[in-house]
Structure formats: C-alpha cells, structure tokens
Design a protein around this motif. Sequence first.
Motif, mmCIF file in Angstrom:
data_model
loop_
_atom_site.group_PDB
_atom_site.id
_atom_site.type_symbol
_atom_site.label_atom_id
_atom_site.label_comp_id
_atom_site.label_asym_id
_atom_site.label_seq_id
_atom_site.Cartn_x
_atom_site.Cartn_y
_atom_site.Cartn_z
ATOM 1 N N ARG A 1 0.826 -1.216 0.000
ATOM 2 C CA ARG A 1 0.000 0.000 0.000
ATOM 3 C C ARG A 1 0.856 1.259 0.000
ATOM 4 N NH1 ARG A 1 -3.326 -3.007 3.637
ATOM 5 N NH2 ARG A 1 -2.322 -2.005 5.420
ATOM 6 N N GLN A 2 2.006 1.205 0.679
ATOM 7 C CA GLN A 2 2.914 2.353 0.736
ATOM 8 C C GLN A 2 4.324 1.887 0.363
ATOM 9 O OE1 GLN A 2 2.018 3.728 4.843
ATOM 10 N NE2 GLN A 2 1.303 5.600 3.845
ATOM 11 N N PRO A 3 4.548 1.620 -0.906
ATOM 12 C CA PRO A 3 5.791 0.951 -1.315
ATOM 13 C C PRO A 3 7.058 1.733 -1.024
ATOM 14 C CG PRO A 3 4.564 1.759 -3.227
ATOM 15 C CD PRO A 3 3.663 1.888 -2.046
ATOM 16 N N TYR A 4 7.002 3.049 -1.053
ATOM 17 C CA TYR A 4 8.219 3.833 -0.839
ATOM 18 C C TYR A 4 8.471 4.132 0.638
ATOM 19 C CZ TYR A 4 8.083 4.436 -5.867
ATOM 20 O OH TYR A 4 8.064 4.192 -7.221
ATOM 21 N N ALA A 5 7.425 4.028 1.445
ATOM 22 C CA ALA A 5 7.565 4.306 2.876
ATOM 23 C C ALA A 5 7.997 3.072 3.648
ATOM 24 C CB ALA A 5 6.246 4.839 3.433
ATOM 25 N N SER A 6 7.944 1.905 3.020
ATOM 26 C CA SER A 6 8.207 0.640 3.716
ATOM 27 C C SER A 6 9.425 -0.032 3.093
ATOM 28 C CB SER A 6 6.984 -0.278 3.608
ATOM 29 O OG SER A 6 5.815 0.376 4.049
ATOM 30 N N LEU A 7 10.578 0.556 3.319
ATOM 31 C CA LEU A 7 11.777 0.105 2.634
ATOM 32 C C LEU A 7 12.952 0.072 3.598
ATOM 33 C CD1 LEU A 7 12.741 -0.499 -0.347
ATOM 34 C CD2 LEU A 7 13.582 1.840 -0.363
ATOM 35 N N ARG B 1 26.285 10.250 7.587
ATOM 36 C CA ARG B 1 27.442 9.581 8.182
ATOM 37 C C ARG B 1 27.092 8.929 9.511
ATOM 38 N NH1 ARG B 1 32.577 10.878 6.300
ATOM 39 N NH2 ARG B 1 33.153 9.197 7.726
ATOM 40 N N SER B 2 26.149 9.504 10.234
ATOM 41 C CA SER B 2 25.719 8.931 11.513
ATOM 42 C C SER B 2 24.555 7.974 11.278
ATOM 43 C CB SER B 2 25.315 10.037 12.494
ATOM 44 O OG SER B 2 24.312 10.866 11.927
ATOM 45 N N TYR B 3 24.172 7.276 12.329
ATOM 46 C CA TYR B 3 23.180 6.207 12.234
ATOM 47 C C TYR B 3 21.783 6.758 11.957
ATOM 48 C CZ TYR B 3 20.245 2.299 13.756
ATOM 49 O OH TYR B 3 19.303 1.314 13.826
ATOM 50 N N GLY B 4 21.044 6.089 11.056
ATOM 51 C CA GLY B 4 19.624 6.339 10.919
ATOM 52 C C GLY B 4 19.176 7.110 9.697
ATOM 53 N N TYR B 5 18.061 6.668 9.122
ATOM 54 C CA TYR B 5 17.259 7.363 8.117
ATOM 55 C C TYR B 5 17.877 7.449 6.725
ATOM 56 C CZ TYR B 5 13.995 8.488 11.790
ATOM 57 O OH TYR B 5 13.074 8.376 12.796
ATOM 58 N N GLU B 6 19.026 6.821 6.477
ATOM 59 C CA GLU B 6 19.535 6.805 5.109
ATOM 60 C C GLU B 6 18.631 5.966 4.208
ATOM 61 O OE1 GLU B 6 21.091 3.145 6.945
ATOM 62 O OE2 GLU B 6 21.038 5.229 7.607
ATOM 63 N N ASP B 7 17.960 4.945 4.781
ATOM 64 C CA ASP B 7 17.011 4.144 4.005
ATOM 65 C C ASP B 7 15.803 4.982 3.590
ATOM 66 O OD1 ASP B 7 18.711 2.116 4.604
ATOM 67 O OD2 ASP B 7 17.363 1.050 5.948
ATOM 68 N N VAL B 8 15.338 5.826 4.507
ATOM 69 C CA VAL B 8 14.188 6.673 4.208
ATOM 70 C C VAL B 8 14.531 7.647 3.073
ATOM 71 C CG1 VAL B 8 12.567 8.370 5.143
ATOM 72 C CG2 VAL B 8 13.357 6.481 6.573
ATOM 73 N N MET B 9 15.712 8.220 3.124
ATOM 74 C CA MET B 9 16.129 9.121 2.053
ATOM 75 C C MET B 9 16.246 8.380 0.727
ATOM 76 S SD MET B 9 16.893 12.195 1.092
ATOM 77 C CE MET B 9 17.469 13.249 2.449
ATOM 78 N N PHE B 10 16.749 7.150 0.763
ATOM 79 C CA PHE B 10 16.865 6.360 -0.463
ATOM 80 C C PHE B 10 15.475 6.086 -1.048
ATOM 81 C CE2 PHE B 10 17.609 2.345 -2.821
ATOM 82 C CZ PHE B 10 18.613 2.770 -3.660
ATOM 83 N N ASP C 1 7.945 14.885 4.634
ATOM 84 C CA ASP C 1 6.787 14.182 4.077
ATOM 85 C C ASP C 1 6.940 12.664 4.138
ATOM 86 O OD1 ASP C 1 5.669 16.630 3.477
ATOM 87 O OD2 ASP C 1 6.410 16.643 1.413
ATOM 88 N N ASP C 2 8.096 12.178 4.572
ATOM 89 C CA ASP C 2 8.363 10.744 4.549
ATOM 90 C C ASP C 2 8.483 10.130 5.939
ATOM 91 O OD1 ASP C 2 9.060 10.237 1.492
ATOM 92 O OD2 ASP C 2 10.011 12.116 2.082
ATOM 93 N N VAL C 3 8.404 10.952 6.985
ATOM 94 C CA VAL C 3 8.545 10.445 8.359
ATOM 95 C C VAL C 3 7.297 10.853 9.144
ATOM 96 C CG1 VAL C 3 9.909 10.504 10.475
ATOM 97 C CG2 VAL C 3 11.054 10.586 8.243
ATOM 98 N N ARG C 4 6.522 9.880 9.548
ATOM 99 C CA ARG C 4 5.240 10.140 10.196
ATOM 100 C C ARG C 4 5.411 10.916 11.500
ATOM 101 N NH1 ARG C 4 1.874 7.346 13.808
ATOM 102 N NH2 ARG C 4 -0.365 7.741 13.463
#
Length: 291
Positions: A149-155, A177-186, A235-238
């Motif tokens: 249902r949300q293909p780009y938000a669930s990665l 460079r630090s931990y976190g959210y690089e997947d969300v940006m991708f 817009d990508d982080v609830r």
Amino acid sequence: MLLPCYNRDCSAQVEILCGQLGVLTADGVAGELVVLEDGSKDARLVQANEQACQRFGARHVIAKENVGRAAARNRLMDEARYAWLLLVDCDLYPASADFLNNYLRCICEEGKKKVVYGGLRNVKPAFSCLRYDYEQATAGRRTLEARCRQPYASLSAANLCLYYKVMETVRFDERFRSYGYEDVMFGRQLRLHAIPIEHINNPVEICDFESNATYIRKTEEALRTLFRFQEELHDDVRMLQVLEDVKRYVPVAVLRLFGRLSLPLLKRNLVSENACCRFFNLYKLLYYAKL
C-alpha cells in the motif's frame, strides 16, 4: 550479494549465503558474495571474516576508515560485477533456504523490476527486549499488504535487491554519516524519480538483539540524524507530521519543559528489564522536540 560489515563476525552469514549461491551456480546462475569491512577495528573479527570468505568463495574487501552505512553500500554496489545487486545487513539471516531463489524467480518471472524488497522478520530473543517488543507491536505496518500500500515508505536496505542501472539515477546519500534514516532518504529518491519497487515475502530475520540501553542510544542518534535532515524528510517520516500536529495545541516551550521533566523517567523505564514499549513513541517525540 553485498554484505557491509562493521566490527562483527559475519562468517555464519557468509556460509549461509554462499551455500545458497552454490546451489544456483550449479544450475548455471552466475553470482558472487562481496563482504566489505567498513573500517572494522577488531582484528580478530576481520580475520574471522576473511577466513570465512576464503573458505566459502566470497570476496573480502577492506576499507581502512569507517565511511558510514550509506557510503559503504555505495562502494559495495560499485564493487559488484553482476547486473542485480542484493544488499543484506551483516547481522541478519535469510529466513528461507530459498532466499536467493525467491529473488531470482521474481527477477526472471516479473520482468525488469528496478527494485525488489523482501521484508524483515523478528525471532523472539531469550531475554526481555524493548526492540523486539516494539517491533512486534508495530509489525502490522510491515506486512506484505501494508508494504504494497505504501511501497516507498516501507523500505529497508537491510534486504534490498536492485538492478544496477538504478545507481545511475539514485545512490545512497553519503551526507548520512551517523546512524539512521539513510534508508528513508533512499526510498524518497526512488519515489521522486518514479523508480518502481516490488514488495515480496522473502524476509531476513533479526536474531541478535541489542540491549535496551544500546537500542535507546541508537534511537537517539537516529533522531539527531533526522533533525539534521528534517526539511527534506518531512513528508516521509510520520513522527514529524505528528509533532507538527501536537505543536498546534501545545506550545513548543511547554513541550520542551514536559520533556525535560519526563524524559529521564521514561528513559529509566526503557533501559530497564521491565521496559514498557508503549512509552517508546512518547520518548522519541519528546527527545526530538528538545533538539
């Protein structure tokens, strides 16, 4: 297959993945496993990984400096010699003996899907664990149906297969460079460039859970990373949208005061053996609000 590694013995994963690859190779499928030591400091672990790669026929690449998760994945994709690139995190295990074959069938049968994501699954640890409890409480967001249902938000790049030409348009953002959210940006960049994502049921398993204190520390680091990129990721982080709604009714000064008073108490519970995962979202919201 591409396995980024930092200060961890990944010889078990090397054995499993190379074993599955060997079955496919016998049927005429060409492929390889590349392990990247991203500036690992523990010589014993590096040696164990090198020996495993030699034993099972994988390629072992050593980076002298830790460049972070985003840059490490980019380097691995640059190192790859084949058209389809499968990224798997070094602390995760294929949930099925057909893990590689499932991806292969998807690629062959469904045409040139640009990106394919198999999902994650938790294995219950033998001890009380905040991360496991929280992951289980929110598991409904990560079912195959919810992901579709949300293909780009669930990665997650912890289990991600992509065609090499995707790299010509989208790469992992090395500002992370630090931990976190690089997947969300991708995922955001894939969406902006209209690169399709196919979601399938082919998970890797989380078997090794960190302590509650380590999980909270990593969460705080991820929130600081999010704060740095909040405008791009809004817009990508609830949670950012929830915080915006809260601020309509609660002044920021009041929110921060409440955070200063309650965060130590919440953290004391969350790092304990009796952690209540219902407090976790509140902790994240208040921690972020004080940044």
